[in-house]
Design a protein around this motif. Structure first.
Motif, PDB file in Angstrom:
ATOM      1  N   ILE A 134     -23.909 110.350 -25.501  1.00 45.64           N
ATOM      2  CA  ILE A 134     -23.083 109.376 -24.783  1.00 45.64           C
ATOM      3  C   ILE A 134     -21.968 108.957 -25.729  1.00 45.64           C
ATOM      4  O   ILE A 134     -22.230 108.339 -26.764  1.00 45.64           O
ATOM      5  CB  ILE A 134     -23.905 108.137 -24.351  1.00 45.64           C
ATOM      6  CG1 ILE A 134     -25.129 108.559 -23.538  1.00 45.64           C
ATOM      7  CG2 ILE A 134     -23.047 107.193 -23.533  1.00 45.64           C
ATOM      8  CD1 ILE A 134     -26.035 107.391 -23.171  1.00 45.64           C
ATOM      9  N   ARG A 136     -17.374 108.047 -26.187  1.00 45.33           N
ATOM     10  CA  ARG A 136     -16.311 107.190 -25.659  1.00 45.33           C
ATOM     11  C   ARG A 136     -15.720 107.710 -24.360  1.00 45.33           C
ATOM     12  O   ARG A 136     -14.962 107.008 -23.687  1.00 45.33           O
ATOM     13  CB  ARG A 136     -15.199 107.039 -26.698  1.00 45.33           C
ATOM     14  CG  ARG A 136     -15.630 106.309 -27.959  1.00 45.33           C
ATOM     15  CD  ARG A 136     -14.461 106.077 -28.887  1.00 45.33           C
ATOM     16  NE  ARG A 136     -13.483 105.195 -28.271  1.00 45.33           N
ATOM     17  CZ  ARG A 136     -12.176 105.432 -28.235  1.00 45.33           C
ATOM     18  NH1 ARG A 136     -11.702 106.544 -28.743  1.00 45.33           N
ATOM     19  NH2 ARG A 136     -11.348 104.570 -27.678  1.00 45.33           N
ATOM     20  N   THR A 138     -17.649 108.816 -21.842  1.00 45.58           N
ATOM     21  CA  THR A 138     -18.798 108.872 -20.936  1.00 45.58           C
ATOM     22  C   THR A 138     -18.963 107.534 -20.216  1.00 45.58           C
ATOM     23  O   THR A 138     -18.843 106.469 -20.824  1.00 45.58           O
ATOM     24  CB  THR A 138     -20.091 109.189 -21.709  1.00 45.58           C
ATOM     25  OG1 THR A 138     -19.941 110.424 -22.404  1.00 45.58           O
ATOM     26  CG2 THR A 138     -21.280 109.287 -20.771  1.00 45.58           C
ATOM     27  N   ALA A 157     -27.124 103.372 -23.288  1.00 46.45           N
ATOM     28  CA  ALA A 157     -25.685 103.176 -23.099  1.00 46.45           C
ATOM     29  C   ALA A 157     -25.164 102.030 -23.961  1.00 46.45           C
ATOM     30  O   ALA A 157     -24.089 102.129 -24.568  1.00 46.45           O
ATOM     31  CB  ALA A 157     -25.387 102.908 -21.625  1.00 46.45           C
ATOM     32  N   SER A 160     -24.374 102.854 -27.443  1.00 47.89           N
ATOM     33  CA  SER A 160     -23.349 103.880 -27.601  1.00 47.89           C
ATOM     34  C   SER A 160     -21.946 103.268 -27.500  1.00 47.89           C
ATOM     35  O   SER A 160     -21.788 102.066 -27.291  1.00 47.89           O
ATOM     36  CB  SER A 160     -23.506 104.953 -26.527  1.00 47.89           C
ATOM     37  OG  SER A 160     -23.011 104.474 -25.274  1.00 47.89           O
ATOM     38  N   CYS A 162     -19.867 104.334 -25.088  1.00 52.69           N
ATOM     39  CA  CYS A 162     -19.389 104.746 -23.771  1.00 52.69           C
ATOM     40  C   CYS A 162     -18.420 103.698 -23.215  1.00 52.69           C
ATOM     41  O   CYS A 162     -18.541 102.507 -23.491  1.00 52.69           O
ATOM     42  CB  CYS A 162     -20.545 104.986 -22.812  1.00 52.69           C
ATOM     43  SG  CYS A 162     -21.514 103.541 -22.395  1.00 52.69           S
TER      44      CYS A 162
END
Length: 230
Positions: A134, A136, A138, A157, A160, A162
């Motif tokens: 996951i 940047r 996503t 998430a 991460s 994302c």
């Protein structure tokens, strides 16, 4: 293009990082600019706007012309839940050039027949997300309404970079979700990243309308994120 520049572009592509090749039209000189380096480049404003739009093109600056070759990773949408909203969302996302992956451990729902031409993983999110990665580029969308499935995906998430996290459910449902994730160690700032109730407020009622609202919110977040990184 010099071999070193091509090698650098390929390396960024493999790592799913954005980059721009700047070519001076008059001299033919080229330079390679990674996304993290854009802010210090003489053409920073133009590079940031080109990256936000994801489009290559010609710009003029200080009497010179420069062609900007923009390379961005394909935007991925990881959907948790092989539900009716997901069935409506997947083909719409394809029309927006978004790569969609459906994850749902419930084998009765996660079938190729219900999701043609879309990768469907009948696995638990915490088992497959590490392999997917996951980043940047996503977006993570949790749609099952089942904490046993949604919460592990949301946790991954939140850990991460994302650009978008969304979760289906009413405000009361989200309050309970926040309590569970807070107990897992996430801060108020972390949890503020979750868009819930999911989607732009367009008064959506049907699965297809909710899918439209979710995709609109994803696109808005993607473009705003690129402006903020400018």
């Amino acid at each position: 293009m010099r071999l070193r520049l091509l090698s650098d572009l390929n390396a960024e592509r493999a790592a799913r990082r954005a980059a721009i090749l700047v070519t001076d039209v008059a001299s033919g000189e080229q330079r390679f600019v990674r996304e993290a380096e854009i802010g210090s480049d003489p053409l920073a404003e133009d590079l940031q706007e080109s990256l936000r739009r994801g489009k290559s093109g010609l710009v003029e600056r200080d009497g010179g012309q420069f062609f900007l070759t923009v390379q961005t990773p394909p935007v991925r949408v990881v959907v948790i839940g092989a539900v009716h909203i997901s069935q409506a969302l997947a083909p719409m996302a394809k029309g927006l050039d978004l790569d969609v992956t459906i994850i749902d451990p419930r084998t009765a729902f996660a079938t190729p027949e219900r999701f043609p031409d879309v990768p469907v993983l009948a696995e638990w999110p915490d088992a497959v997300l590490p392999g997917i990665g996951i980043d940047r580029y996503t977006a993570v969308v949790a749609l099952t309404h089942d904490p046993k499935i949604d919460d592990p995906a949301l946790s991954a998430a939140l850990r991460s970079e994302c650009f978008y996290i969304g979760a289906l459910g009413s405000r009361k449902t989200h309050e309970r979700r926040v309590q569970r994730l807070s107990a897992s160690g996430f801060s108020e700032a972390d949890l503020a990243r979750i868009h819930a109730p999911i989607g732009l407020d367009i008064g959506a009622v049907s699965p297809a309308e909710i899918a439209v609202s979710v995709l609109a919110e994803i696109v808005a977040s993607l473009r705003k994120e690129r402006r903020r990184s400018a």
